[in-house]
Motif scaffolding. Structure first.
Motif, short mmCIF file in Angstrom:
data_model
loop_
_atom_site.label_atom_id
_atom_site.label_comp_id
_atom_site.label_asym_id
_atom_site.label_seq_id
_atom_site.Cartn_x
_atom_site.Cartn_y
_atom_site.Cartn_z
N ALA A 298 -40.57 11.91 -68.13
CA ALA A 298 -41.96 11.48 -67.83
C ALA A 298 -42.82 11.73 -69.00
O ALA A 298 -43.80 10.77 -69.46
CB ALA A 298 -42.48 12.02 -66.61
N ASP A 299 -42.58 12.82 -69.79
CA ASP A 299 -43.42 13.09 -70.99
C ASP A 299 -42.89 12.54 -72.17
O ASP A 299 -43.53 12.66 -73.30
CB ASP A 299 -43.47 14.69 -71.11
CG ASP A 299 -42.36 15.17 -71.36
OD1 ASP A 299 -41.10 14.51 -71.68
OD2 ASP A 299 -42.31 16.37 -71.60
N GLY A 300 -42.06 11.55 -72.08
CA GLY A 300 -41.69 10.93 -73.46
C GLY A 300 -40.49 11.76 -73.99
O GLY A 300 -39.90 10.92 -74.94
N GLU A 301 -39.90 12.89 -73.57
CA GLU A 301 -39.18 13.49 -74.53
C GLU A 301 -37.71 12.67 -74.09
O GLU A 301 -37.48 12.25 -72.82
CB GLU A 301 -38.83 14.99 -73.89
CG GLU A 301 -37.66 15.93 -74.45
CD GLU A 301 -37.59 17.07 -73.82
OE1 GLU A 301 -36.70 17.56 -74.22
OE2 GLU A 301 -38.33 17.72 -72.94
N GLN A 302 -36.79 12.61 -75.18
CA GLN A 302 -35.53 12.07 -74.75
C GLN A 302 -34.33 13.25 -74.72
O GLN A 302 -34.54 14.15 -75.46
CB GLN A 302 -35.10 10.80 -75.96
CG GLN A 302 -36.05 9.74 -75.80
CD GLN A 302 -35.68 8.56 -76.64
OE1 GLN A 302 -35.01 8.93 -77.62
NE2 GLN A 302 -36.31 7.59 -76.16
N ILE A 303 -33.41 13.24 -73.73
CA ILE A 303 -32.24 13.88 -73.73
C ILE A 303 -31.05 13.23 -73.63
O ILE A 303 -31.03 12.22 -73.38
CB ILE A 303 -32.63 15.07 -72.48
CG1 ILE A 303 -32.38 14.17 -71.01
CG2 ILE A 303 -33.82 15.74 -72.60
CD1 ILE A 303 -32.57 15.16 -69.83
N ARG A 304 -30.23 13.72 -74.35
CA ARG A 304 -28.92 13.22 -74.31
C ARG A 304 -28.02 13.42 -72.92
O ARG A 304 -28.32 14.58 -72.46
CB ARG A 304 -27.90 13.83 -75.63
CG ARG A 304 -28.47 13.43 -76.81
CD ARG A 304 -27.67 14.13 -77.94
NE ARG A 304 -28.16 13.72 -79.13
CZ ARG A 304 -27.58 14.21 -80.14
NH1 ARG A 304 -26.40 15.19 -80.19
NH2 ARG A 304 -28.27 14.01 -81.27
N LEU A 305 -27.44 12.70 -72.57
CA LEU A 305 -26.88 12.53 -71.18
C LEU A 305 -25.31 12.63 -71.28
O LEU A 305 -24.76 13.51 -70.79
CB LEU A 305 -27.53 11.68 -70.16
CG LEU A 305 -28.75 11.80 -70.00
CD1 LEU A 305 -29.26 10.55 -68.96
CD2 LEU A 305 -29.28 13.08 -69.11
N CYS A 306 -24.84 11.62 -71.65
CA CYS A 306 -23.38 11.27 -71.56
C CYS A 306 -23.02 10.46 -72.75
O CYS A 306 -24.11 9.63 -73.30
CB CYS A 306 -22.87 11.04 -70.16
SG CYS A 306 -23.39 9.53 -69.49
N ARG A 307 -21.76 10.27 -72.89
CA ARG A 307 -20.96 9.47 -73.66
C ARG A 307 -19.96 8.64 -72.72
O ARG A 307 -19.38 8.97 -72.03
CB ARG A 307 -20.40 9.93 -74.95
CG ARG A 307 -19.72 8.89 -75.87
CD ARG A 307 -19.06 9.63 -77.05
NE ARG A 307 -17.76 10.24 -76.35
CZ ARG A 307 -17.15 11.34 -77.20
NH1 ARG A 307 -17.62 11.50 -78.61
NH2 ARG A 307 -16.09 12.18 -76.56
N LEU A 308 -20.02 7.17 -73.03
CA LEU A 308 -19.13 6.22 -72.36
C LEU A 308 -18.03 5.65 -73.16
O LEU A 308 -18.33 5.33 -74.29
CB LEU A 308 -19.82 5.10 -71.70
CG LEU A 308 -20.89 5.40 -70.70
CD1 LEU A 308 -21.60 4.11 -70.20
CD2 LEU A 308 -20.47 6.29 -69.67
N PHE B 175 -15.51 8.95 -69.34
CA PHE B 175 -16.95 9.69 -69.36
C PHE B 175 -16.70 11.04 -69.88
O PHE B 175 -16.05 11.76 -69.63
CB PHE B 175 -17.26 9.86 -67.75
CG PHE B 175 -18.49 10.57 -67.48
CD1 PHE B 175 -19.74 10.39 -67.66
CD2 PHE B 175 -18.17 12.00 -66.93
CE1 PHE B 175 -20.71 11.19 -67.40
CE2 PHE B 175 -19.45 12.85 -66.55
CZ PHE B 175 -20.56 12.40 -66.95
N SER B 176 -17.76 11.29 -70.79
CA SER B 176 -17.81 12.64 -71.38
C SER B 176 -19.35 12.96 -71.11
O SER B 176 -20.18 12.32 -71.42
CB SER B 176 -17.49 12.70 -72.90
OG SER B 176 -16.26 12.54 -73.04
N ILE B 177 -19.66 14.36 -70.72
CA ILE B 177 -20.80 14.80 -70.48
C ILE B 177 -21.54 15.50 -71.95
O ILE B 177 -20.75 15.90 -72.57
CB ILE B 177 -21.01 15.82 -69.18
CG1 ILE B 177 -22.29 16.06 -68.91
CG2 ILE B 177 -20.33 17.09 -69.54
CD1 ILE B 177 -23.11 15.13 -68.15
N TYR B 178 -22.62 15.23 -71.95
CA TYR B 178 -23.30 15.98 -73.15
C TYR B 178 -23.42 17.43 -72.96
O TYR B 178 -24.06 17.69 -71.86
CB TYR B 178 -24.52 15.35 -73.60
CG TYR B 178 -25.28 16.08 -74.93
CD1 TYR B 178 -24.73 16.08 -75.92
CD2 TYR B 178 -26.37 16.82 -74.86
CE1 TYR B 178 -25.03 16.60 -77.03
CE2 TYR B 178 -26.74 17.68 -75.81
CZ TYR B 178 -26.22 17.30 -77.02
OH TYR B 178 -26.59 17.95 -78.36
#
Length: 100
Positions: free
Chosen positions: A31-41, A52-55
């Motif tokens: 919501a504050d605009g920060e980006q976070i890595r989640l996963c790789r397909l 699926f690989s989790i960050y």
């Protein structure tokens, strides 16, 4: 640590790195605009089933993982639900609506 919204926003996007087109990297926007890595397909030849690989923020890498379905590959939606449930501490991300 920044506060996270309870769900991934609809602005969650995937980006494909040109260096290796077999992978799509999924990043969430808070919501504050920060980006976070989640996963790789990992593309395996089907548009509907991806590896699926989790960050792992602690190691700064991607680790092959199991989806909330118990499988190592599935739909991009399953991957996003799994990653959001883990990173946003929201297991309801992978539970469906009540069945009649």
């Amino acid at each position: 640590m920044p506060s996270h919204s309870p769900r991934c926003s609809t602005s969650t996007s995937s980006r494909r790195r040109l260096a290796d087109p077999r992978f799509a990297y999924v990043t969430g926007t808070l919501a504050d605009g920060e980006q976070i890595r989640l996963c790789r397909l990992r593309y395996g030849g089907s548009a509907s089933i991806w590896g699926f690989s989790i960050y792992r923020a602690s190691a700064g890498d991607y680790q092959p993982s199991i989806l909330h379905t118990g499988k190592t590959a599935g739909s991009p939606e399953d991957a996003l639900d799994t990653a959001c449930g883990l990173y946003l501490n929201d297991p309801t991300a992978w539970t469906g609506p009540p069945k009649n």
